[in-house]
Design a protein around this motif. Structure first.
Motif, PDB file in Angstrom:
ATOM      1  N   ILE A  41      -6.998  -1.860   5.796  1.00 33.44           N
ATOM      2  CA  ILE A  41      -6.311  -0.564   5.853  1.00 33.44           C
ATOM      3  C   ILE A  41      -5.196  -0.601   6.893  1.00 33.44           C
ATOM      4  O   ILE A  41      -4.089  -0.098   6.662  1.00 33.44           O
ATOM      5  N   TYR A  42      -5.475  -1.223   8.044  1.00 32.56           N
ATOM      6  CA  TYR A  42      -4.453  -1.299   9.109  1.00 32.56           C
ATOM      7  C   TYR A  42      -3.234  -2.093   8.649  1.00 32.56           C
ATOM      8  O   TYR A  42      -2.094  -1.669   8.859  1.00 32.56           O
ATOM      9  N   ILE A  47       2.485  -2.218   6.906  1.00 32.14           N
ATOM     10  CA  ILE A  47       3.559  -2.612   5.992  1.00 32.14           C
ATOM     11  C   ILE A  47       4.286  -1.389   5.454  1.00 32.14           C
ATOM     12  O   ILE A  47       5.523  -1.344   5.408  1.00 32.14           O
ATOM     13  N   LEU A  48       3.537  -0.362   5.065  1.00 32.03           N
ATOM     14  CA  LEU A  48       4.141   0.850   4.521  1.00 32.03           C
ATOM     15  C   LEU A  48       4.964   1.581   5.578  1.00 32.03           C
ATOM     16  O   LEU A  48       6.067   2.065   5.305  1.00 32.03           O
ATOM     17  N   ALA A  53       7.867   3.937   4.166  1.00 34.78           N
ATOM     18  CA  ALA A  53       7.172   4.481   2.996  1.00 34.78           C
ATOM     19  C   ALA A  53       6.022   5.364   3.468  1.00 34.78           C
ATOM     20  O   ALA A  53       4.868   5.193   3.077  1.00 34.78           O
ATOM     21  N   THR A  54       6.353   6.337   4.333  1.00 35.00           N
ATOM     22  CA  THR A  54       5.316   7.174   4.926  1.00 35.00           C
ATOM     23  C   THR A  54       4.613   8.055   3.885  1.00 35.00           C
ATOM     24  O   THR A  54       3.423   8.319   3.996  1.00 35.00           O
ATOM     25  N   LEU A 100       0.185  -3.861  -1.630  1.00 33.92           N
ATOM     26  CA  LEU A 100       0.806  -5.080  -1.117  1.00 33.92           C
ATOM     27  C   LEU A 100       1.688  -5.739  -2.175  1.00 33.92           C
ATOM     28  O   LEU A 100       2.703  -6.360  -1.850  1.00 33.92           O
ATOM     29  N   ILE A 101       1.291  -5.609  -3.449  1.00 29.21           N
ATOM     30  CA  ILE A 101       2.115  -6.159  -4.526  1.00 29.21           C
ATOM     31  C   ILE A 101       3.452  -5.422  -4.593  1.00 29.21           C
ATOM     32  O   ILE A 101       4.500  -6.024  -4.832  1.00 29.21           O
ATOM     33  N   LEU A 102       3.439  -4.102  -4.355  1.00 26.73           N
ATOM     34  CA  LEU A 102       4.672  -3.324  -4.367  1.00 26.73           C
ATOM     35  C   LEU A 102       5.640  -3.792  -3.281  1.00 26.73           C
ATOM     36  O   LEU A 102       6.855  -3.727  -3.443  1.00 26.73           O
TER      37      LEU A 102
END
Length: 297
Positions: A41-42, A47-48, A53-54, A100-102
């Protein structure tokens, strides 16, 4: 109603009892699963957040919380054999893998740069925390537009990226740190055909030219016109990877294009450039300057 309250109390009692039994029968494998759960989750949240990408990160958390709530309470409705802790862990892994794929490009860059020290982070060169007047903002907009129009008239290819501080640090490290005030002469000098930095992208962060000669990731989409060369594909690629705006001058035709989130607007005139730059500086300006936002016409 009394029966319902008793049933609810019984379920809560079973939950509390199961909670304490969990710790009484605690195993090393449980600890591994918990650590893996929170690290996943962290990492996804990191990454977001780093890629601006909040909203997607908020949705990710909501899905995890709702899924956790269903896991805890749904066994009373669907049966304990259908939903359990292992199922929820697999659910978290599946949702995290999708996120993660995005952002697979950003994940690769993060993993490759895991040994990079914080001292070499060029994004910090220009913190953009100094107070700027509205006149300074107008001067920057005017200088950028004038440089673009001059290069357009002379068919000088150029690629300028308006950064909001979310660029991957590998992009900045690929170029040369400038950290100079924006001026028409400097921009035109960078993109002069025989200049050593003219083939790369120039990064503007706030009121300064942050770096020049930077290499950008190319878009992998094939739906764009064939006349888009490397410069245009790089301008599109960086807007797909980060929350930035790209300004492109075609070397062949002199056409100025504005690229936002992978969408290209060609034949950008003066008014369109003013709007794009005002939108950018509207987000970058301190609050005191936003109150003075005016038009440049």
């Amino acid at each position: 109603m009394v029966t319902g309250l008793l049933a609810t109390a019984g379920r809560l009692s079973e939950f509390v009892e199961g909670f304490f039994n969990f710790f009484n029968n605690f195993k090393v494998m449980y600890a591994v699963e918990i650590v893996f759960f929170f690290l996943t989750i962290y990492f996804v949240s990191k990454i977001l957040r780093e890629n601006d990408a909040t909203k997607l990160m908020f949705g990710y958390w909501v899905i995890l919380i709702v899924g956790g709530a269903i896991t805890v309470f749904a066994d009373n409705v669907l049966g304990e054999e259908l939903i359990n802790g292992t199922f929820y862990l697999a659910f978290v892994v599946l949702i995290s893998a999708f996120m993660l794929i995005l952002f697979n490009v950003e994940v690769k860059k993060t993993l490759w740069d895991v040994h990079t020290t914080k001292v070499s982070h060029p994004e910090k060169v220009n913190s953009n925390t100094d107070i700027r007047s509205h006149a300074d903002t107008e001067r920057c907009i005017t200088n950028v537009i004038k440089a673009l129009q001059n290069m357009s008239k002379n068919n000088v290819g150029a690629l300028i990226v308006l950064s909001k501080g979310s660029l991957p640090k590998q992009v900045l490290q690929s170029g040369v740190v400038i950290d100079a005030e924006i001026s028409t002469q400097l921009i035109e000098g960078i993109f002069f055909p025989k200049a050593p930095l003219h083939d790369g992208a120039t990064i503007i962060h706030g009121h300064k030219i942050q770096a020049a000669g930077c290499f950008l990731p190319l878009t992998q989409k094939t739906s764009y016109p064939k006349e888009y060369g490397t410069r245009h594909r790089a301008a599109i690629g960086i807007t797909e990877a980060a929350n930035v705006i790209s300004l492109v001058v075609s070397e062949e035709t002199g056409i100025i294009s504005i690229v936002k989130q992978g969408n290209v607007t060609r034949y950008a005139d003066y008014d369109m450039l003013v709007d794009a730059l005002k939108d950018y500086y509207w987000q970058e300006m301190p609050l005191t300057d936003k109150k003075q936002r005016g038009g440049i016409r």
